[in-house]
Design an enzyme around this catalytic site. Structure first.
Site, short mmCIF file in Angstrom:
data_model
loop_
_atom_site.label_atom_id
_atom_site.label_comp_id
_atom_site.label_asym_id
_atom_site.label_seq_id
_atom_site.Cartn_x
_atom_site.Cartn_y
_atom_site.Cartn_z
N ASP A 161 22.98 -3.71 -31.35
CA ASP A 161 23.42 -3.20 -30.06
C ASP A 161 22.68 -1.92 -29.69
O ASP A 161 22.33 -1.12 -30.56
CB ASP A 161 24.93 -2.92 -30.12
CG ASP A 161 25.55 -2.76 -28.75
OD1 ASP A 161 24.95 -3.22 -27.77
OD2 ASP A 161 26.64 -2.17 -28.66
N ASN A 187 26.68 -13.10 -23.03
CA ASN A 187 25.52 -12.43 -22.44
C ASN A 187 24.98 -13.12 -21.19
O ASN A 187 24.17 -12.53 -20.46
CB ASN A 187 24.39 -12.29 -23.48
CG ASN A 187 24.66 -11.23 -24.52
OD1 ASN A 187 24.12 -11.29 -25.62
ND2 ASN A 187 25.52 -10.26 -24.21
#
Length: 240
Positions: free
Chosen positions: A18, A66
């Site tokens: 991330d 996503n």
């Protein structure tokens, strides 16, 4: 009272990579610039695994959630995945890395799927490090798909309902040929698991690192892996 001895290093490390977008934005660059930097970091971390005794590395590349990102970012990521496979295939094969992909491939571009298949086939004989890339992956989605496959086997008579237990479902998961992760790392300072390896990580140790993924160096990886060995893992029991 006897104490629980510290563990050896983790055999399987899973990483939620991330912070690519924030890393790029902090530099005044587009988010895709960060994703490209993150892809380069993957190469370094994969190479660091063998000296550290990490046999299995699973990385979260693209989640089922996503797709909610902008079309330009999603398209850029899919292009990056294709570039990564083409560029790294020869090196991964030469370095003894076996690559697998987990996740639902149905929504992915056919050219990307073909490259994924090619990379898996090209590295199938390798055994130095097992790199698993979670692409269009979500833990709940994986369990749902596994349950569907299990239900079909029950309906066809291949499996009796009473034979289904907690040892049965893992045989239907995307990760059925992999050991469960010992250590899950998330970079960027976020302290959540984001639907990653929900079933498999029931007894994993977690490390939430403030460093953004493109800055997560081999040295920091080594420190986190080394710290794992000092933990005391009881798996629900108490010292004798």
């Amino acid at each position: 009272m006897a104490t629980v001895e510290p563990q050896e290093g983790p055999r399987h490390v899973a990483i939620i990579m991330d912070g690519n977008g924030r890393w790029a934005q902090a530099k005044g660059r587009p988010r895709l610039f960060g994703h490209h930097a993150g892809a380069r970091r993957v190469k370094e971390i994969v190479r660091a695994c063998k000296p550290l005794g990490v046999k299995y590395l699973t990385i979260f590349a693209f989640s089922t959630e996503n797709w909610k990102r902008t079309q330009s970012e999603v398209s850029g990521l899919m292009s990056l995945f294709r570039q990564y496979i083409r560029k790294e295939m020869r090196g991964l094969k030469a370095e003894g890395v076996r690559v697998r992909f987990i996740g639902d491939r149905v929504k992915l571009d056919k050219k990307l799927i073909a490259l994924m298949d090619e990379l898996e086939a090209a590295t199938a004989g390798n055994d130095e490090v097992h790199l698993t890339i979670a692409l269009n992956y979500g833990g709940r989605d994986e369990v749902a798909r596994a349950t569907q496959r299990l239900a079909r086997d029950v309906a066809s008579g291949k499996l009796a309902p009473d034979d289904v237990d907690e040892e049965t479902l893992p045989k239907y998961l995307d990760t059925r040929v992999l050991p469960d992760p010992d250590l899950v790392i998330r970079t960027s300072g976020e302290a959540r698991i984001s639907n990653f390896l929900l079933w498999q990580s029931a007894y994993a140790e977690y490390e939430f690192i403030n460093t953004l993924w493109p800055d997560f160096s081999e040295d920091e990886f080594r420190k986190v892996v080394g710290a794992y060995g000092k933990r005391k893992r009881r798996f629900g029991s108490v010292p004798a």
